[in-house]
Motif scaffolding. Structure first.
Motif, short mmCIF file in Angstrom:
data_model
loop_
_atom_site.label_atom_id
_atom_site.label_comp_id
_atom_site.label_asym_id
_atom_site.label_seq_id
_atom_site.Cartn_x
_atom_site.Cartn_y
_atom_site.Cartn_z
N UNK A 6 0.84 -1.18 0.00
CA UNK A 6 0.00 0.00 0.00
C UNK A 6 0.89 1.24 0.00
N UNK A 7 0.60 2.14 -0.88
CA UNK A 7 1.36 3.37 -1.00
C UNK A 7 0.89 4.40 0.02
N UNK A 8 1.75 5.36 0.29
CA UNK A 8 1.42 6.45 1.22
C UNK A 8 1.26 7.72 0.42
N UNK A 9 0.19 8.44 0.70
CA UNK A 9 -0.06 9.70 0.00
C UNK A 9 0.95 10.76 0.38
N UNK A 10 1.27 11.60 -0.56
CA UNK A 10 2.08 12.79 -0.32
C UNK A 10 1.37 13.65 0.74
N UNK A 11 2.12 14.18 1.67
CA UNK A 11 1.54 14.97 2.78
C UNK A 11 0.70 16.13 2.28
N UNK A 12 1.18 16.85 1.28
CA UNK A 12 0.43 17.99 0.75
C UNK A 12 -0.91 17.54 0.17
N UNK A 13 -0.89 16.46 -0.57
CA UNK A 13 -2.12 15.92 -1.15
C UNK A 13 -3.07 15.44 -0.07
N UNK A 14 -2.54 14.76 0.94
CA UNK A 14 -3.37 14.30 2.05
C UNK A 14 -4.01 15.48 2.76
N UNK A 15 -3.27 16.56 2.96
CA UNK A 15 -3.81 17.75 3.60
C UNK A 15 -4.94 18.37 2.77
N UNK A 16 -4.77 18.39 1.44
CA UNK A 16 -5.83 18.92 0.56
C UNK A 16 -7.10 18.08 0.67
N UNK A 19 -12.36 12.88 -3.38
CA UNK A 19 -12.16 11.57 -4.03
C UNK A 19 -11.33 11.72 -5.30
N UNK A 20 -11.65 12.74 -6.08
CA UNK A 20 -10.97 12.94 -7.36
C UNK A 20 -9.48 13.25 -7.19
N UNK A 21 -9.08 13.72 -6.02
CA UNK A 21 -7.66 14.02 -5.79
C UNK A 21 -6.80 12.77 -5.61
N UNK A 22 -7.41 11.65 -5.26
CA UNK A 22 -6.60 10.44 -5.13
C UNK A 22 -6.04 10.07 -6.49
N UNK A 23 -4.76 9.78 -6.54
CA UNK A 23 -4.17 9.38 -7.83
C UNK A 23 -4.78 8.07 -8.32
N UNK A 24 -4.82 7.91 -9.63
CA UNK A 24 -5.28 6.66 -10.22
C UNK A 24 -4.14 5.65 -10.18
N UNK A 25 -4.42 4.41 -9.98
CA UNK A 25 -5.75 3.85 -9.71
C UNK A 25 -6.15 4.08 -8.25
N UNK A 26 -7.37 4.53 -8.07
CA UNK A 26 -7.86 4.89 -6.74
C UNK A 26 -7.89 3.71 -5.78
N UNK A 27 -8.02 2.50 -6.34
CA UNK A 27 -8.08 1.33 -5.47
C UNK A 27 -6.77 1.01 -4.78
N UNK A 46 -16.09 1.59 -2.41
CA UNK A 46 -15.49 0.90 -1.27
C UNK A 46 -15.10 -0.53 -1.66
N UNK A 47 -15.98 -1.20 -2.40
CA UNK A 47 -15.71 -2.57 -2.85
C UNK A 47 -14.48 -2.60 -3.75
N UNK A 48 -14.39 -1.63 -4.66
CA UNK A 48 -13.26 -1.57 -5.58
C UNK A 48 -11.94 -1.46 -4.80
N UNK A 49 -11.89 -0.57 -3.82
CA UNK A 49 -10.65 -0.40 -3.05
C UNK A 49 -10.38 -1.66 -2.23
N UNK A 50 -11.42 -2.17 -1.57
CA UNK A 50 -11.21 -3.33 -0.72
C UNK A 50 -10.82 -4.58 -1.52
N UNK A 51 -11.36 -4.72 -2.71
CA UNK A 51 -10.99 -5.87 -3.54
C UNK A 51 -9.51 -5.85 -3.88
N UNK A 52 -8.93 -4.66 -3.91
CA UNK A 52 -7.50 -4.55 -4.20
C UNK A 52 -6.65 -4.69 -2.94
#
Length: 146
Positions: free
Chosen positions: A1-11, A39-47, A79-85
């Motif tokens: 699992x990747x970690x979001x950039x702090x600036x993006x997480x703050x946004x 939601x749209x700020x999460x990089x693709x793939x969102x899952x 939620x299912x899409x993310x959890x399936x991944x």
């Protein structure tokens, strides 16, 4: 699992907090617009982002509060899409699906989802939730008629 950039997480957190405030002030559509922007700020793939699961689950909570079941279904699918991944929240996802099915009156599916959640995590899945849920789970015969 990747970690979001702090600036993006703050946004994302800023938008989520604003969405929450709008929801509390009964500015429902504005709240959902802000949540979608988050939601749209999460990089693709969102899952790939656990935080995306949390964003979607917050939106589902709001949808269920106002009985917007069509929108809830869309966000449950996210939620299912993310959890399936990531497979980090199986019991939580089962519980949310149970809540959805309970609220739309599909008690058999609600019971099935909650059976799965309880088998994974026990009765703690009901902690802090609407007391109708645990009442139904313990006494489904009050809701499910033959």
């Amino acid at each position: 699992m990747a970690v979001l950039d702090k600036k993006l997480q703050d946004e994302i957190e800023t938008l989520t907090d604003l969405a929450y405030e709008k929801f509390l002030n009964n500015e429902i559509e504005e709240s959902f617009i802000l949540s979608e922007q988050a939601w749209d700020l999460y990089p693709d793939p969102k899952e790939n982002w656990n935080e995306a699961y949390n964003t979607a689950s917050s939106i589902v909570d709001d949808c269920l509060k106002i009985k917007d079941f069509e929108r809830a279904k869309k966000w449950l699918n996210n939620m299912i899409m993310v959890n399936n991944n990531l497979h980090l929240n199986d019991e939580d996802l089962n519980f949310y699906l149970g809540k959805y099915f309970f609220e739309i009156g599909d008690y058999l599916k609600a019971k099935e989802e909650w059976d799965n959640a309880v088998s994974l995590a026990g009765y703690r899945v009901f902690e802090g939730e609407d007391p109708r849920y645990i009442d139904f789970y313990r006494h489904p015969e009050k809701y499910i008629k033959n």
